[in-house]
Write a protein that holds these residues in place. Sequence first.
Motif, mmCIF file in Angstrom:
data_model
loop_
_atom_site.group_PDB
_atom_site.id
_atom_site.type_symbol
_atom_site.label_atom_id
_atom_site.label_comp_id
_atom_site.label_asym_id
_atom_site.label_seq_id
_atom_site.Cartn_x
_atom_site.Cartn_y
_atom_site.Cartn_z
ATOM 1 N N VAL A 1 0.859 -1.181 0.000
ATOM 2 C CA VAL A 1 0.000 0.000 0.000
ATOM 3 C C VAL A 1 0.898 1.235 0.000
ATOM 4 O O VAL A 1 1.809 1.352 0.826
ATOM 5 N N VAL A 2 0.656 2.138 -0.941
ATOM 6 C CA VAL A 2 1.451 3.361 -1.026
ATOM 7 C C VAL A 2 0.980 4.320 0.068
ATOM 8 O O VAL A 2 -0.200 4.686 0.104
ATOM 9 N N PRO A 3 1.854 4.723 0.982
ATOM 10 C CA PRO A 3 1.433 5.621 2.066
ATOM 11 C C PRO A 3 0.814 6.909 1.529
ATOM 12 O O PRO A 3 1.225 7.426 0.485
ATOM 13 N N MET A 4 -0.162 7.424 2.242
ATOM 14 C CA MET A 4 -0.883 8.603 1.775
ATOM 15 C C MET A 4 0.050 9.779 1.516
ATOM 16 O O MET A 4 -0.107 10.506 0.526
ATOM 17 N N LYS A 5 1.033 9.977 2.359
ATOM 18 C CA LYS A 5 1.936 11.117 2.185
ATOM 19 C C LYS A 5 2.784 10.966 0.927
ATOM 20 O O LYS A 5 3.231 11.966 0.347
ATOM 21 N N THR A 6 3.004 9.726 0.474
ATOM 22 C CA THR A 6 3.771 9.493 -0.750
ATOM 23 C C THR A 6 2.921 9.746 -1.983
ATOM 24 O O THR A 6 3.346 10.430 -2.920
ATOM 25 N N ILE A 7 1.714 9.201 -1.990
ATOM 26 C CA ILE A 7 0.845 9.365 -3.152
ATOM 27 C C ILE A 7 0.213 10.750 -3.185
ATOM 28 O O ILE A 7 -0.179 11.251 -4.236
ATOM 29 N N PHE A 8 0.146 11.399 -2.030
ATOM 30 C CA PHE A 8 -0.483 12.719 -1.926
ATOM 31 C C PHE A 8 0.338 13.585 -0.972
ATOM 32 O O PHE A 8 0.035 13.687 0.217
ATOM 33 N N PRO A 9 1.406 14.223 -1.469
ATOM 34 C CA PRO A 9 2.273 15.031 -0.597
ATOM 35 C C PRO A 9 1.546 16.172 0.109
ATOM 36 O O PRO A 9 2.015 16.658 1.146
ATOM 37 N N GLY A 10 0.410 16.594 -0.437
ATOM 38 C CA GLY A 10 -0.358 17.655 0.204
ATOM 39 C C GLY A 10 -1.187 17.178 1.377
ATOM 40 O O GLY A 10 -1.894 17.973 2.018
ATOM 41 N N ASP A 11 -1.098 15.898 1.686
ATOM 42 C CA ASP A 11 -1.847 15.345 2.814
ATOM 43 C C ASP A 11 -1.382 15.995 4.116
ATOM 44 O O ASP A 11 -0.206 15.902 4.491
ATOM 45 N N ASN A 12 -2.292 16.659 4.782
ATOM 46 C CA ASN A 12 -1.985 17.328 6.050
ATOM 47 C C ASN A 12 -3.179 17.123 6.981
ATOM 48 O O ASN A 12 -3.932 18.053 7.275
ATOM 49 N N PRO A 13 -3.351 15.893 7.438
ATOM 50 C CA PRO A 13 -4.607 15.541 8.108
ATOM 51 C C PRO A 13 -4.725 16.088 9.522
ATOM 52 O O PRO A 13 -3.732 16.260 10.234
ATOM 53 N N VAL A 14 -5.970 16.342 9.888
ATOM 54 C CA VAL A 14 -6.299 16.673 11.272
ATOM 55 C C VAL A 14 -7.034 15.476 11.866
ATOM 56 O O VAL A 14 -7.768 14.768 11.170
ATOM 57 N N VAL A 15 -6.813 15.236 13.139
ATOM 58 C CA VAL A 15 -7.440 14.100 13.810
ATOM 59 C C VAL A 15 -8.871 14.469 14.183
ATOM 60 O O VAL A 15 -9.117 15.465 14.861
ATOM 61 N N LEU A 16 -9.809 13.644 13.723
ATOM 62 C CA LEU A 16 -11.221 13.870 14.016
ATOM 63 C C LEU A 16 -11.713 13.020 15.177
ATOM 64 O O LEU A 16 -12.618 13.427 15.902
ATOM 65 N N ALA A 17 -11.123 11.829 15.329
ATOM 66 C CA ALA A 17 -11.555 10.939 16.412
ATOM 67 C C ALA A 17 -10.514 9.845 16.602
ATOM 68 O O ALA A 17 -9.863 9.431 15.637
#
Length: 418
Positions: free
Chosen positions: A265-281
């Motif tokens: 599985v390609v890590p989200m930060k690799t496939i989408f460098p703009g990934d800057n997630p906030v924790v919702l739960a």
Amino acid sequence: KVGASCALCHTVTDQSVFNLPNGGSIGRRLDGLATHTINIGAIFAMADNSRALYPVLQLSLKANKDKTIGRAPKGLTEKSSEKEVDAYLSNPAFYPVGMFDDSFDGNGDPMHNTPLFRQDLAFPYGSEGAIAKLDNFSNLVYTGLFDQTTLTTPGGRAFLHKLGGAAGDEIADDYVKILKETGVKNYPFVKAAPHPAPGTEEAPLGVRVDNTKLADMNAYLFSLEAPAGTDGNAPAVARGRELFRSVGCTACHNVDQSKLVPGFVVPMKTIFPGDNPVVLAPREPPLNPVVDTPGNIFDDKMIIVNATLRGEVRGTALPLLLDLARKPVFLHDNSVPTLDNLLNPARGATAPHPFYLSDTAQRADMVEFLRSLDTGSSNQRRQAATKPQSQSSGVFTLGGFFIFSAGMVWLKLKRTTG
């Protein structure tokens, strides 16, 4: 009533009798190919009780402080009317053409229809890579997606709670109310047996359909041949192949599409460098916390359902690079209109799949190569283009064909008067 089956999204024709320029055709049936122009949302909106699709709609839940995630600015609730649900489903800005929301997570996260041919070459399953075995994937489709009322059973409720905590509980409670209000009785409808390991990949909802049927489906999906690639410009294809090997594409993808797809599985930060997630739960390990990158829909599909279900990372599974010439859009969220655009650095360094060729001629060569890909040689491609597709090659395959074709869910269509 009209039956919906796997074939609704994963069968086309060869257009030998009739073809509409913007989708729709009559001809010899070709199972396994993705239907890129079908308007699933509009079809669902024709149902007499589209509210009964509640778990796969974009919702606004009290447990989430009435916030919503998806393309629509406002989420639906258990009190939303049939008219409001239909308006959401039939709006292509909210539920785009060629896409299907297959996650009962309360988010509006439809993904583009994917092919189901040569599934012996695919691994893992689902665009998020959440499932390791094809028969387990099919079982979840049968027991949960084709009959969402299973989510109201103890096993279904446990799975929703595992995925979403209080939000999952709210979805189940709301769904029971909706089913009662709309007169749905005697559910669940899919025949499945209790499983000794509820909550596992083998039986996420605590039940499993007949293993013989699952084996039949495996065999049928394994047997479906991939379409021939385009012949294209041979020198351009050759140049594109060399680029594919030299610029780093093979770090993830095979040059030879007759080989098993790399299973990581390609890590989200690799496939989408703009990934800057906030924790919702928070969630219990091995699940990752519920996280979202605000203002971007690429990661929405992986907010709740992702590969951490099986101890992997949140990210995307690698697709089969086949039948690309027919695709009208690219990436699971429909965000890229052409292959040339996918490879164009104008999309930016933080965009999803930011692997580019700045030279226009090189991009053209790469596009020619990608459109030419299939599982055989050029000679085999020409033979495949004229050879009738086999619908069965044994007991398992024939059984899988009937399962693939049979209606699994019944939608009572609204009556219209002319």
